[in-house]
Design a protein around this motif. Sequence first.
Motif, PDB file in Angstrom:
ATOM      1  N   ALA A  48       0.815  -1.215  -0.228  1.00 51.33           N
ATOM      2  CA  ALA A  48       0.162  -0.029  -0.144  1.00 51.33           C
ATOM      3  C   ALA A  48       0.849   1.089  -0.023  1.00 51.33           C
ATOM      4  O   ALA A  48       0.648   2.193  -0.605  1.00 51.33           O
ATOM      5  CB  ALA A  48      -0.837   0.084   1.227  1.00 51.33           C
ATOM      6  N   ALA A  49       2.035   1.343   1.002  1.00 56.39           N
ATOM      7  CA  ALA A  49       2.764   2.463   0.887  1.00 56.39           C
ATOM      8  C   ALA A  49       3.565   2.475  -0.366  1.00 56.39           C
ATOM      9  O   ALA A  49       3.723   3.792  -0.916  1.00 56.39           O
ATOM     10  CB  ALA A  49       3.956   2.269   1.936  1.00 56.39           C
ATOM     11  N   HIS A  50       4.060   1.427  -1.080  1.00 55.60           N
ATOM     12  CA  HIS A  50       4.658   1.487  -2.590  1.00 55.60           C
ATOM     13  C   HIS A  50       3.661   1.955  -3.407  1.00 55.60           C
ATOM     14  O   HIS A  50       3.888   2.938  -4.319  1.00 55.60           O
ATOM     15  CB  HIS A  50       5.107   0.063  -2.592  1.00 55.60           C
ATOM     16  CG  HIS A  50       5.524   0.140  -4.367  1.00 55.60           C
ATOM     17  ND1 HIS A  50       6.762   0.371  -4.425  1.00 55.60           N
ATOM     18  CD2 HIS A  50       5.088  -0.655  -5.247  1.00 55.60           C
ATOM     19  CE1 HIS A  50       7.014   0.044  -5.751  1.00 55.60           C
ATOM     20  NE2 HIS A  50       5.885  -0.247  -6.221  1.00 55.60           N
ATOM     21  N   GLU A  51       2.384   1.506  -3.467  1.00 57.94           N
ATOM     22  CA  GLU A  51       1.548   2.188  -4.430  1.00 57.94           C
ATOM     23  C   GLU A  51       1.184   3.616  -4.388  1.00 57.94           C
ATOM     24  O   GLU A  51       1.128   4.243  -5.189  1.00 57.94           O
ATOM     25  CB  GLU A  51       0.098   1.449  -4.518  1.00 57.94           C
ATOM     26  CG  GLU A  51       0.548  -0.194  -4.891  1.00 57.94           C
ATOM     27  CD  GLU A  51      -0.917  -0.924  -4.650  1.00 57.94           C
ATOM     28  OE1 GLU A  51      -1.883  -0.491  -3.950  1.00 57.94           O
ATOM     29  OE2 GLU A  51      -1.048  -2.123  -5.204  1.00 57.94           O
ATOM     30  N   GLU A  52       1.230   4.053  -2.829  1.00 50.76           N
ATOM     31  CA  GLU A  52       0.894   5.323  -2.542  1.00 50.76           C
ATOM     32  C   GLU A  52       1.921   6.311  -3.164  1.00 50.76           C
ATOM     33  O   GLU A  52       1.785   7.280  -3.755  1.00 50.76           O
ATOM     34  CB  GLU A  52       0.664   5.451  -1.250  1.00 50.76           C
ATOM     35  CG  GLU A  52       0.316   6.839  -0.716  1.00 50.76           C
ATOM     36  CD  GLU A  52      -0.059   7.204   0.647  1.00 50.76           C
ATOM     37  OE1 GLU A  52      -0.037   8.234   1.110  1.00 50.76           O
ATOM     38  OE2 GLU A  52      -0.151   6.061   1.328  1.00 50.76           O
ATOM     39  N   SER A  53       3.195   5.843  -2.851  1.00 51.34           N
ATOM     40  CA  SER A  53       4.381   6.604  -3.385  1.00 51.34           C
ATOM     41  C   SER A  53       4.275   6.495  -4.725  1.00 51.34           C
ATOM     42  O   SER A  53       4.787   7.710  -5.299  1.00 51.34           O
ATOM     43  CB  SER A  53       5.597   5.986  -2.834  1.00 51.34           C
ATOM     44  OG  SER A  53       5.888   4.613  -3.471  1.00 51.34           O
ATOM     45  N   GLU A  55       2.002   6.399  -7.019  1.00 50.60           N
ATOM     46  CA  GLU A  55       0.668   7.444  -7.422  1.00 50.60           C
ATOM     47  C   GLU A  55       1.269   8.837  -7.014  1.00 50.60           C
ATOM     48  O   GLU A  55       0.900   9.794  -8.025  1.00 50.60           O
ATOM     49  CB  GLU A  55      -0.507   6.948  -6.503  1.00 50.60           C
ATOM     50  CG  GLU A  55      -1.655   8.061  -7.015  1.00 50.60           C
ATOM     51  CD  GLU A  55      -1.923   7.650  -8.615  1.00 50.60           C
ATOM     52  OE1 GLU A  55      -2.778   8.606  -8.995  1.00 50.60           O
ATOM     53  OE2 GLU A  55      -1.847   6.528  -9.042  1.00 50.60           O
ATOM     54  N   LEU A  56       2.098   9.142  -6.072  1.00 51.31           N
ATOM     55  CA  LEU A  56       2.380  10.534  -5.892  1.00 51.31           C
ATOM     56  C   LEU A  56       3.459  10.765  -7.096  1.00 51.31           C
ATOM     57  O   LEU A  56       3.462  12.000  -7.282  1.00 51.31           O
ATOM     58  CB  LEU A  56       3.110  10.654  -4.440  1.00 51.31           C
ATOM     59  CG  LEU A  56       2.075  10.651  -3.467  1.00 51.31           C
ATOM     60  CD1 LEU A  56       2.794  10.585  -2.017  1.00 51.31           C
ATOM     61  CD2 LEU A  56       0.994  11.823  -3.383  1.00 51.31           C
ATOM     62  N   ARG A  59       1.752  11.315 -10.357  1.00 51.59           N
ATOM     63  CA  ARG A  59       0.947  12.632 -10.310  1.00 51.59           C
ATOM     64  C   ARG A  59       1.831  13.767 -10.452  1.00 51.59           C
ATOM     65  O   ARG A  59       1.475  14.475 -11.182  1.00 51.59           O
ATOM     66  CB  ARG A  59       0.232  12.755  -8.861  1.00 51.59           C
ATOM     67  CG  ARG A  59      -1.065  12.084  -8.533  1.00 51.59           C
ATOM     68  CD  ARG A  59      -1.513  12.254  -7.220  1.00 51.59           C
ATOM     69  NE  ARG A  59      -2.672  11.566  -6.905  1.00 51.59           N
ATOM     70  CZ  ARG A  59      -3.260  11.250  -5.981  1.00 51.59           C
ATOM     71  NH1 ARG A  59      -3.112  12.124  -4.817  1.00 51.59           N
ATOM     72  NH2 ARG A  59      -4.341  10.479  -5.468  1.00 51.59           N
TER      73      ARG A  59
END
Length: 474
Positions: A48-53, A55-56, A59
Amino acid sequence: MPVLDTGGSQITDRRWSLHWARSLTAKIIFLAVVFVSVPVFLYLEFRAAHEESQELLLRSVRAEGRTISQSLLPLLKDATAAALPEIGRALARYAGQVTTIKLLLQPPAAQAGTNGFYYVASWPPVAPSNLQAERETLQSQGVLDRLAENCRGEMPFSLIYRRPTGGAEIVTAVTPLATPAGCWAVVSSFSEDAFPGAHLGQPYWATPPVVIAAASYLMMAAITFATLLSVRGGLRRFTLRARRIRERGPDAGSFANRNNLLELADVAAEFDRMVEALHRSAADIRRTAEDNAHAFKTPIAVIRQSIEPLRRALPEGNQRAQRALGVVERSVDRLDGLVASARRLDEATADVIAKPRVSIDLGRVENLLDNAVSFSPAGGEVLVHLTRDGRFAHLTVSDEGPGVPAERLGRIFDRYYSERRAEPAGDAQPSYFGIGLWIARRNVEAMGGAIGAENRIPCGLAIHVRLPLAPDRG
């Protein structure tokens, strides 16, 4: 007649081994659950943290691509075919160090039902084969079809494709613009090499950190379980060695000689010292019992030999003195029996502590038979019933005596407990000290069996003994 073991608790060993095996198995299962659940939990959290990073990061790249696209829109609104070289040079001003900008154009004259988009400019320059690979990817994902139908709306996404020249390209946004010259599409993309630590486009489980962590974790789990199994094997060998020592005595060897684990060396040495101490204690108890019995027997024999001269020296008419001598004689007999009983108790204690496993005949049930005969009335019957129940022998000794009150039935196997009335000093009946059934229970339990009693109907008592059969005779 069935034959059984008497050197130790086979049932107790088996139950203990089963309990120990279940306990260790439960611990291994629990540890396995922990080893599985912890990495799964950590994997989900880190993913989840990897996917969030990611995605950032996407973006930020999309924002850069959107800014460049918006900067190009004024040039594209009124662009004609003659303005294409100038637009190509403009890309060099707007493209960033990371982002690659490509322009696609669908002329108004493109046939209906086709997506006639053509690359007209790119910065940095891209090999034609890579452009074709990107175009095929956009077409296969339906992006070009949607642009052909409606040249409106920005399309942010993360689309990866492999370049024929090597490496991978990640498309992050496509910005369309309808103009008289046709439908323009500004494609923002960047090479995955621009962010090597981000592992964009890769499944999280396939990223190098996860692969390395998984390999390390599996190695650690293998070492842990190998250690557990090694310890389990060492403890199992300890169990077998303990049983062999109990069955054969000191000649069966030692724990230290059979131990293969360095971590258990001190434990094995302590076990050997404990076994040696137990055998010494048993030998001391037997020797002390023999010495005490001999010490008491000598004065008893002297007293018994002195009674007869006194009886002959007393006048026949002195009945009081003769009765006193009779009381002394019976008391000496009782004392002799008490010394013999004490010796039996000590020997039974020594046998429980250390006695090699041997086979006995179940026909030798003297204590139970003596107890049944002593309670049976004159002319009564004592029944002995012996059956085999799988790996066990079931022995029942029944009498026709008065039985035992139900509330005191469980106490008849206690030491020094007896249901007999108190014997007067002048009673000529044999002496009983309440240890026969206690010794029977102690020996039966030492053999891994069980003993119990129940009242018979209409009268009498039945003693039930259940013992394991000898393995080589079963």
